[in-house]
Write a protein that holds these residues in place. Structure first.
Motif, short mmCIF file in Angstrom:
data_model
loop_
_atom_site.label_atom_id
_atom_site.label_comp_id
_atom_site.label_asym_id
_atom_site.label_seq_id
_atom_site.Cartn_x
_atom_site.Cartn_y
_atom_site.Cartn_z
N VAL A 1 -0.01 61.28 47.17
CA VAL A 1 1.00 60.93 48.18
C VAL A 1 2.38 60.84 47.54
O VAL A 1 3.35 61.42 48.04
CB VAL A 1 0.63 59.62 48.89
CG1 VAL A 1 1.72 59.24 49.91
CG2 VAL A 1 -0.71 59.76 49.61
N GLU A 2 2.47 60.14 46.42
CA GLU A 2 3.75 60.00 45.73
C GLU A 2 4.30 61.35 45.26
O GLU A 2 5.51 61.52 45.15
CB GLU A 2 3.60 59.06 44.52
CG GLU A 2 3.54 57.59 44.88
CD GLU A 2 4.92 56.99 45.09
OE1 GLU A 2 5.62 56.74 44.10
OE2 GLU A 2 5.30 56.79 46.26
N THR A 3 3.43 62.29 45.01
CA THR A 3 3.86 63.61 44.55
C THR A 3 4.11 64.59 45.69
O THR A 3 4.46 65.75 45.46
CB THR A 3 2.81 64.21 43.60
OG1 THR A 3 1.54 64.28 44.29
CG2 THR A 3 2.65 63.37 42.34
N GLY A 4 3.87 64.14 46.93
CA GLY A 4 4.15 64.99 48.09
C GLY A 4 3.07 65.97 48.45
O GLY A 4 3.24 66.78 49.37
N GLN B 1 3.09 60.23 63.16
CA GLN B 1 3.97 61.13 62.41
C GLN B 1 4.08 60.74 60.93
O GLN B 1 4.94 61.23 60.21
CB GLN B 1 5.37 61.15 63.04
CG GLN B 1 5.44 61.83 64.40
CD GLN B 1 4.79 61.02 65.51
OE1 GLN B 1 5.00 59.80 65.60
NE2 GLN B 1 4.00 61.68 66.34
N SER B 2 3.21 59.82 60.50
CA SER B 2 3.21 59.31 59.13
C SER B 2 4.49 58.56 58.81
O SER B 2 4.94 58.51 57.67
CB SER B 2 2.98 60.44 58.11
OG SER B 2 2.51 59.92 56.88
N LEU C 1 0.84 60.05 53.58
CA LEU C 1 0.16 58.75 53.55
C LEU C 1 -0.88 58.68 54.66
O LEU C 1 -1.97 58.15 54.48
CB LEU C 1 1.18 57.62 53.67
CG LEU C 1 0.63 56.20 53.71
CD1 LEU C 1 -0.19 55.88 52.47
CD2 LEU C 1 1.78 55.19 53.85
N LYS C 2 -0.54 59.23 55.81
CA LYS C 2 -1.48 59.19 56.93
C LYS C 2 -2.75 59.98 56.63
O LYS C 2 -3.85 59.55 56.98
CB LYS C 2 -0.84 59.73 58.21
CG LYS C 2 -1.75 59.55 59.43
CD LYS C 2 -1.08 59.92 60.71
CE LYS C 2 -1.92 59.48 61.90
NZ LYS C 2 -3.32 59.92 61.84
N GLN C 3 -2.61 61.11 55.97
CA GLN C 3 -3.81 61.87 55.60
C GLN C 3 -4.73 61.04 54.71
O GLN C 3 -5.95 60.97 54.95
CB GLN C 3 -3.41 63.16 54.86
CG GLN C 3 -2.88 64.26 55.76
CD GLN C 3 -2.39 65.46 54.98
OE1 GLN C 3 -1.70 65.32 53.97
NE2 GLN C 3 -2.75 66.66 55.42
#
Length: 424
Positions: free
Chosen positions: A338-341, A14-15, A345-347
């Motif tokens: 990732v930081e910007t949404g 689920q990241s 992170l999992k992707q």
């Protein structure tokens, strides 16, 4: 010796980051969670992320033949610093791995000096000439991970078709740098708006996409597994997407620089921005993002391509194509996406680990009991500026010099041994 990595976070499906520990012995993961074994060497993760070592299907280590640019020792150390524990070395060396003798030479150099797992390609044609075909069965038998003439597109359809048929019999992947030489027009950057502003010759997008379109049809006819290197255009994405929809066994990669940059970012006649394929238009970059998210593009590869400062200081027309990528790939992608949404992170982790491993049927890129202990500790909160002069690689050729990025590997473990540790 048994090692116990405590106080780390693992990424679940689920990241989500969950507190855990990992125990390794004899180069393998023997436990996830559980008690600390008596007498084990302790590695304190200090609450950081523990991820599988990254897998890169597309790198250039330059040795043998071009040691002034990079060596297997410096390239693999650079990979370790960037969190890569499995890297696949392209065949544009001297000699080319086009025979058992030459491949054995390269395997010997790898055994002698690599600090991470280096898997060499075998070339599709003798001396990467595009003409005389190599014996793929012999190359597979002596350790070739896949087959490619990367650096040059195979121009003759018949040559590619025959090699695809042979590769299909061996259940091996044909990997292609797609470029129709008759459509390059001596270009040094993308043919668009920016090349005209700079007065530099351009490379049209169709140069790449037309060969992908040819190759996916050849792969279908040959029953081959086919992987497209460094996709860069919206037309190439369309060709791959259509091929997948038709059931053709095609996979594709994208490079960090094509996700992060586009033609209008090029500041001037600076060869640190010269790469092949070149930085394309904004609409191409957007298409690559969409293709990665919908599965048309399967994974991320760096195309790490070091050159000397002297080679890169003479402007776009005179300099070779290529930039380095090992030491900046994850932090740049983590920071920008990732930081910007835009991604989870999992992707990002999957695109750099399990996804590329699956393409070549490699048993790496995962954290599970019995798997090779190829691991990285990443400090997701660590932020620093990229300084090319601090690279472990011999190459300093990057357009990202001076960029601030967050999320840096601070330790890399390969087969249970620490091969990189951040200097405090």
């Amino acid at each position: 010796m048994t090692k116990h990595i405590k106080n780390i976070k693992l990424l679940n499906e689920q990241s989500e980051l969950i507190n855990s520990s990992v125990t390794i012995d004899n180069g393998k993961i023997i436990a996830i969670g559980g008690k600390q074994p008596e007498g084990a060497e302790i590695i304190d993760g200090n609450g950081n992320l523990l991820a599988p070592g990254f897998v890169d299907l597309h790198v250039h280590l330059r040795e043998p033949g071009f040691e002034h640019k990079e060596t297997i020792a410096t390239g693999s150390a650079s990979a370790a610093k960037g969190g890569f524990t499995t890297i696949c070395a392209m065949p544009n060396t001297k000699p080319v791995p086009d025979s058992v003798e030459n491949l054995q030479l390269i395997n010997g150099l790898i055994k002698e000096s690599a600090v991470v797992r280096v898997l060499p390609y075998g070339s599709l044609t003798v001396a990467q000439s595009g003409d005389e075909r190599t014996n793929l069965a012999n190359l597979k038998a002596h350790g070739a991970v896949a087959f490619s003439d990367d650096g040059v597109g195979v121009q003759l359809a018949a040559t590619m078709f025959e090699q695809m048929k042979d590769a299909a019999k061996l259940d091996m992947v044909v990997v292609a740098h797609c470029e129709d030489n008759s459509l390059i027009y001596d270009g040094v950057m993308h043919e668009g708006k920016r090349n005209k502003e700079l007065g530099l010759p351009g490379i049209p997008s169709v140069c790449e996409s037309v060969q992908i379109a040819r190759d996916v049809l050849l792969a279908e006819a040959a029953g081959a597994r086919y992987h497209v290197c460094h996709v860069s255009t919206k037309e190439s994405v369309r060709a791959v997407r259509d091929a997948k929809a038709a059931g053709i066994r095609v996979t594709a990669e994208v490079c960090p620089h094509h996700l992060l940059l586009e033609e209008m970012d090029i500041p001037g006649d600076d060869a640190n921005w010269k790469m092949n394929p070149p930085l394309r238009a904004l609409e191409d970059k957007d298409s690559l993002h969409a293709a990665l998210l919908d599965g048309t593009i399967d994974c991320i590869s760096t195309d790490h391509a070091p050159h000397t400062v002297e080679e890169k200081c003479c402007g776009m027309v005179g300099a070779p194509f290529g930039i380095v990528g090992f030491e900046t790939a994850f932090p740049l992608l983590y920071t920008q996406f990732v930081e910007t949404g835009k991604w989870t992170l999992k992707q990002l982790i999957d695109w750099m680990t399990v996804k590329p491993a699956q393409i070549f049927n490699l048993p790496y890129g995962k954290i599970e009991v019995g798997a090779s202990a190829d691991l990285i500790i990443i400090d997701l909160n660590k932020e620093q500026t990229i300084h090319a002069e601090e690279f472990v690689s011999k190459g300093r050729n990057t357009p990202f010099n001076g960029w601030a990025a967050k999320g840096w590997p601070i330790m890399t473990i390969f087969e249970g041994n620490i091969v990189y540790k951040e200097e405090k």
